[in-house]
Write a protein that holds these residues in place. Sequence first.
Motif: not given
Length: 203
Positions: A124-128, A157-162, A200-202
Amino acid sequence: MNRYKYIVLVLVGLWINSGYSQEQPHEQRPEYIPENMELILFSEYQYTYIYDTIGENKQIIHTLNPPADSADAMWWNLTVYENIDNMLKVEVWRIEEALLENGYYGLMDITYFTGWIYKDNLAVYTHVHYGEYVELYDSINATKAALSFSWREWWDNEDTGTLRVVDVDLESKWVKILWLDNKEYWLRPKNQCTDHYTGCTGN
């Protein structure tokens, strides 16, 4: 007399405003629970197998290529319906360009098949939102986050994206993920995303 009326009106206004200010904080309000749980494939360097059923007699009905395998491979989405032992019953779909009813081409969710998949193929991607934090919990019922990271930390940190998913709770729609420290935590629905195009960026 007008002066007293003015004072009374001010006091009434302050009393009403104080009532609004006593609203529960956002984190204490009942959280939105989506109707369906959606995940993505964690398949960067492996093939994913979809089975017709669970148990010893299960048969492979589809093999999905990882996105990094070739230019023709696609990103796959999964809608989860059942959670039994180490497998999930899922509907496999993806977004692709199709001819719409109005005669124009546009993006549509295309459903391909339903089957069973092992849980170790999920992500899952993380979204904030900007100014907020993604919070990870030791359990679904925990009242305090075990750790958190901000929008800026997520972006840097792109590692936290997925995040790799190791288990799901279909009732609450929370997912258990494997974090960067190799520990498992629970991630709530508001911080989950399955949009391959934006990540889920922006938002």
